[in-house]
Design a protein around this motif. Structure first.
Motif, mmCIF file in Angstrom:
data_model
loop_
_atom_site.group_PDB
_atom_site.id
_atom_site.type_symbol
_atom_site.label_atom_id
_atom_site.label_comp_id
_atom_site.label_asym_id
_atom_site.label_seq_id
_atom_site.Cartn_x
_atom_site.Cartn_y
_atom_site.Cartn_z
ATOM 1 N N VAL A 110 1.884 28.361 -30.530
ATOM 2 C CA VAL A 110 0.639 28.879 -30.123
ATOM 3 C C VAL A 110 -0.108 29.210 -31.378
ATOM 4 O O VAL A 110 0.329 30.079 -32.174
ATOM 5 C CB VAL A 110 1.089 30.198 -29.199
ATOM 6 N N LEU A 111 -1.575 28.987 -31.342
ATOM 7 C CA LEU A 111 -2.243 29.190 -32.530
ATOM 8 C C LEU A 111 -3.578 29.766 -32.211
ATOM 9 O O LEU A 111 -4.315 29.086 -31.002
ATOM 10 C CB LEU A 111 -2.448 28.071 -33.156
ATOM 11 N N GLY A 112 -4.050 30.708 -32.784
ATOM 12 C CA GLY A 112 -5.417 31.271 -32.350
ATOM 13 C C GLY A 112 -6.258 30.937 -33.646
ATOM 14 O O GLY A 112 -5.828 31.197 -34.544
ATOM 15 N N GLY A 113 -7.441 30.374 -33.351
ATOM 16 C CA GLY A 113 -8.299 30.030 -34.363
ATOM 17 C C GLY A 113 -9.784 30.492 -34.168
ATOM 18 O O GLY A 113 -10.448 30.644 -33.174
ATOM 19 N N ASN A 114 -10.211 31.007 -35.573
ATOM 20 C CA ASN A 114 -11.638 31.229 -35.301
ATOM 21 C C ASN A 114 -12.647 30.216 -35.798
ATOM 22 O O ASN A 114 -13.818 30.379 -35.586
ATOM 23 C CB ASN A 114 -11.859 32.498 -36.625
ATOM 24 N N CYS A 115 -12.168 29.154 -36.324
ATOM 25 C CA CYS A 115 -12.721 28.099 -36.506
ATOM 26 C C CYS A 115 -11.847 26.798 -36.693
ATOM 27 O O CYS A 115 -10.442 27.171 -36.768
ATOM 28 C CB CYS A 115 -13.656 28.050 -37.946
ATOM 29 N N GLY A 116 -12.167 25.629 -36.809
ATOM 30 C CA GLY A 116 -11.197 24.470 -36.262
ATOM 31 C C GLY A 116 -10.928 23.397 -37.249
ATOM 32 O O GLY A 116 -10.204 22.388 -37.116
ATOM 33 N N LYS A 117 -11.685 23.379 -38.563
ATOM 34 C CA LYS A 117 -11.521 22.277 -39.337
ATOM 35 C C LYS A 117 -10.585 22.227 -40.393
ATOM 36 O O LYS A 117 -10.319 23.331 -40.856
ATOM 37 C CB LYS A 117 -12.971 21.875 -40.185
ATOM 38 N N LEU A 118 -9.774 21.193 -40.443
ATOM 39 C CA LEU A 118 -8.625 21.181 -41.379
ATOM 40 C C LEU A 118 -9.069 20.351 -42.487
ATOM 41 O O LEU A 118 -10.174 19.492 -42.626
ATOM 42 C CB LEU A 118 -7.414 20.750 -40.855
ATOM 43 N N GLN A 119 -7.892 19.996 -43.442
ATOM 44 C CA GLN A 119 -8.216 18.898 -44.553
ATOM 45 C C GLN A 119 -8.110 17.718 -43.930
ATOM 46 O O GLN A 119 -7.688 17.411 -42.860
ATOM 47 C CB GLN A 119 -6.844 19.064 -45.411
ATOM 48 N N GLY A 120 -8.907 16.705 -44.465
ATOM 49 C CA GLY A 120 -8.953 15.335 -44.264
ATOM 50 C C GLY A 120 -9.965 15.152 -42.969
ATOM 51 O O GLY A 120 -9.752 14.001 -42.266
ATOM 52 N N GLY A 121 -10.765 16.223 -42.810
ATOM 53 C CA GLY A 121 -11.637 15.925 -41.672
ATOM 54 C C GLY A 121 -11.182 16.150 -40.235
ATOM 55 O O GLY A 121 -11.934 15.900 -39.387
ATOM 56 N N ILE A 122 -9.790 16.591 -40.233
ATOM 57 C CA ILE A 122 -9.206 17.047 -38.678
ATOM 58 C C ILE A 122 -9.851 17.921 -38.099
ATOM 59 O O ILE A 122 -9.857 19.171 -38.781
ATOM 60 C CB ILE A 122 -7.945 16.989 -38.929
ATOM 61 N N GLN A 123 -10.092 18.023 -36.719
ATOM 62 C CA GLN A 123 -10.799 19.244 -36.102
ATOM 63 C C GLN A 123 -9.513 19.437 -35.156
ATOM 64 O O GLN A 123 -9.503 18.788 -34.071
ATOM 65 C CB GLN A 123 -12.133 18.904 -35.428
ATOM 66 N N LEU A 124 -8.936 20.351 -35.593
ATOM 67 C CA LEU A 124 -7.898 20.773 -34.704
ATOM 68 C C LEU A 124 -8.241 21.744 -33.475
ATOM 69 O O LEU A 124 -7.871 21.634 -32.512
ATOM 70 C CB LEU A 124 -6.804 21.721 -35.697
ATOM 71 N N LEU A 125 -9.298 22.607 -33.561
ATOM 72 C CA LEU A 125 -9.951 23.133 -32.483
ATOM 73 C C LEU A 125 -11.539 22.496 -32.488
ATOM 74 O O LEU A 125 -12.239 23.384 -32.967
ATOM 75 C CB LEU A 125 -10.085 24.737 -32.875
ATOM 76 N N PRO A 126 -11.693 21.439 -31.669
ATOM 77 C CA PRO A 126 -12.995 21.016 -31.592
ATOM 78 C C PRO A 126 -14.010 21.818 -31.259
ATOM 79 O O PRO A 126 -15.217 21.391 -31.534
ATOM 80 C CB PRO A 126 -12.626 19.589 -30.908
ATOM 81 N N GLN A 127 -13.864 22.740 -30.270
ATOM 82 C CA GLN A 127 -14.909 23.597 -29.768
ATOM 83 C C GLN A 127 -14.979 24.887 -30.417
ATOM 84 O O GLN A 127 -15.809 25.826 -30.006
ATOM 85 C CB GLN A 127 -14.602 23.676 -28.409
ATOM 86 N N ALA A 128 -14.199 25.434 -31.617
ATOM 87 C CA ALA A 128 -14.384 26.642 -32.128
ATOM 88 C C ALA A 128 -15.498 26.760 -32.821
ATOM 89 O O ALA A 128 -16.157 25.775 -33.534
ATOM 90 C CB ALA A 128 -13.123 26.605 -33.026
ATOM 91 N N VAL A 129 -16.090 27.711 -32.929
ATOM 92 C CA VAL A 129 -17.470 28.064 -33.553
ATOM 93 C C VAL A 129 -17.105 29.264 -34.166
ATOM 94 O O VAL A 129 -16.643 30.553 -33.552
ATOM 95 C CB VAL A 129 -18.501 28.171 -32.745
ATOM 96 N N ILE A 130 -17.368 29.606 -35.557
ATOM 97 C CA ILE A 130 -17.031 30.628 -36.465
ATOM 98 C C ILE A 130 -17.771 32.054 -36.120
ATOM 99 O O ILE A 130 -17.336 32.901 -36.483
ATOM 100 C CB ILE A 130 -17.147 30.222 -37.990
ATOM 101 N N ASP A 131 -18.813 31.908 -35.385
ATOM 102 C CA ASP A 131 -19.495 32.985 -35.194
ATOM 103 C C ASP A 131 -20.130 33.226 -33.760
ATOM 104 O O ASP A 131 -21.150 33.757 -33.240
ATOM 105 C CB ASP A 131 -21.024 33.159 -36.140
ATOM 106 N N ASP A 132 -19.080 32.848 -32.779
ATOM 107 C CA ASP A 132 -19.249 32.969 -31.344
ATOM 108 C C ASP A 132 -18.887 34.093 -30.789
ATOM 109 O O ASP A 132 -18.966 34.234 -29.425
ATOM 110 C CB ASP A 132 -18.891 31.673 -30.613
ATOM 111 N N GLY A 133 -17.939 35.107 -31.249
ATOM 112 C CA GLY A 133 -17.428 36.145 -30.978
ATOM 113 C C GLY A 133 -16.343 35.677 -30.123
ATOM 114 O O GLY A 133 -16.024 36.569 -29.138
ATOM 115 N N MET A 134 -15.783 34.592 -30.145
ATOM 116 C CA MET A 134 -14.512 34.328 -29.556
ATOM 117 C C MET A 134 -13.507 33.436 -30.261
ATOM 118 O O MET A 134 -13.709 32.997 -31.378
ATOM 119 C CB MET A 134 -14.982 33.062 -28.307
ATOM 120 N N LEU A 135 -12.125 33.671 -29.858
ATOM 121 C CA LEU A 135 -11.112 32.966 -30.391
ATOM 122 C C LEU A 135 -10.665 31.516 -29.557
ATOM 123 O O LEU A 135 -10.880 31.777 -28.282
ATOM 124 C CB LEU A 135 -9.612 33.834 -30.391
ATOM 125 N N ASP A 136 -10.355 30.495 -30.273
ATOM 126 C CA ASP A 136 -9.777 29.302 -29.553
ATOM 127 C C ASP A 136 -8.259 29.453 -29.541
ATOM 128 O O ASP A 136 -7.817 29.346 -30.741
ATOM 129 C CB ASP A 136 -10.461 28.127 -30.002
#
Length: 371
Positions: free
Chosen positions: A255-281
């Motif tokens: 179980v992982l909580g993310g503030n943003c979703g981009k990893l190395q190699g261009g992988i989007q682990l949390l594709p809808q995460a936005v770093i300033d939307d006031g929400m965790l994914d």
């Protein structure tokens, strides 16, 4: 009267005209660059003060917090001092992290000194420690990414391999307010700040089992090696409560909580995460065998993790995970030990970071593709 020109003279006139136009264009570009630099320097000082009359007390000052295991501190400090001098700033306050103080104490000292920006030079652990001290303050954080993952730097589109530009952005970049996450591993325990992702289970076990030597030699591929050895691990039974309202019970691997979703190699682990939307994914991963792991990887690679096979993502402001047994926990990629409890909550717009301006992006691209 008609003037006739032979073909050779005609081409000479055309080439000459093109040369004049090219010269005018280049002079205009150079003038524009000079005008931009002049404007930047003008704003480096308080209003109505020129370079000749401004004294040291009126100039800006930065603090540079450096992880000495990631770079040559003397060389980086010399580069920072030269850039500060060129931009009209005071020499920076240079502080080194230690095993006992990974950056938070140094950042508190920098705040006490009244600096105008705190620059964190190191990996994700150093960035997180400095952010812990700056969250909730008005002092911006600059970043010189020197680690293996550099996840926050990737998610705010900073340059990763240009130290001088990272320093310039820290001084003159645009302020951007971003969310931070707050995590607890005990209901009555200490609060830990994170800027990217915090997780329980598989991902944390991978972080804990990745060799520092292998990271130094292979970079982010070291995590792939460690992950391949953890795929057949035992699932954990957890209860997950979202925003004190919605609860699920499941057997999961992570179980992982993310503030943003981009990893190395261009992988989007949390594709809808936005770093300033006031929400965790919050990502829940629940494969039961190696075959189902293939479905998980396919979902992530196809950026469909929110509805992918054996994965699920839900947005929330707060989440509490209660496990049947103690499991590994990681905080922005740093192992945090084991616990059966993990609480995460978002703090909206709690941290100000320096990101490139439009003009800085143009200049970086121009250096990368010289004409």
């Amino acid at each position: 009267m008609t003037i006739e020109l032979d073909p050779l003279m005609t081409w000479v006139i055309i080439v000459g005209a093109l040369a004049v136009l090219a010269a005018v264009f280049l002079i205009g570009r150079l003038t524009g660059v000079r005008r931009t630099l002049s404007t930047m320097r003008r704003y480096a000082h308080p209003a109505n003060l020129s370079d000749e009359v401004v004294d040291d007390a009126a100039r800006y000052r930065a603090a540079l917090i450096v992880n000495p295991t990631k770079t040559d501190v003397h060389n980086l400090a010399s580069t920072a001092e030269a850039i500060c001098r060129f931009e009209g700033w005071n020499p920076p306050l240079v502080l080194e992290t230690t095993p006992e103080d990974t950056g938070e104490g140094a950042a508190v000292r920098a705040l006490d000194e009244g600096v105008d920006v705190v620059i964190a030079a190191g990996g994700d652990g150093t960035i997180r420690a400095v952010a812990s001290a700056l969250a909730g303050t008005s002092t911006p954080m600059g970043i010189v990414p020197l680690g293996t993952g550099n996840l926050l730097a990737r998610n705010i589109d900073l340059v990763l391999d240009k130290t001088e530009w990272a320093l310039r952005i820290a001084l003159w970049g645009r302020n951007r307010e971003i969310d931070v996450g707050k995590a607890k591993t005990d209901p009555d325990g200490d609060t830990h700040v994170f800027t990217v992702m915090t997780g329980l289970g598989f991902d944390a076990a991978v972080m804990a089992d990745t060799s520092d030597d292998l990271k130094a030699r292979l970079g982010w591929l070291a995590y792939v090696e460690a992950g391949s050895r953890k795929l057949t691990g035992k699932p954990s039974h957890v209860k997950v409560t979202f925003d004190d309202e919605y609860r699920i019970s499941a057997r999961v691997r992570s179980v992982l909580g993310g503030n943003c979703g981009k990893l190395q190699g261009g992988i989007q682990l949390l594709p809808q995460a936005v770093i300033d939307d006031g929400m965790l994914d919050v990502l829940i991963v629940s494969p039961k065998n190696l075959g189902q792991w293939v479905g998980v990887l396919a979902s992530i690679a196809g950026r469909r993790a929110s509805r992918g096979l054996h994965t699920n993502i839900r947005k929330c402001r707060k989440v509490v995970i209660e496990a049947g047994d103690d499991v590994d926990i990681q905080l922005d990629g740093d192992p945090l030990g084991q616990s059966s409890y993990l609480e995460m909550e978002v703090a909206p717009a709690a941290l100000t970071v320096r990101v490139p301006t439009v003009e800085q992006r143009k200049q970086i691209r121009a250096e990368a593709w010289p004409v």
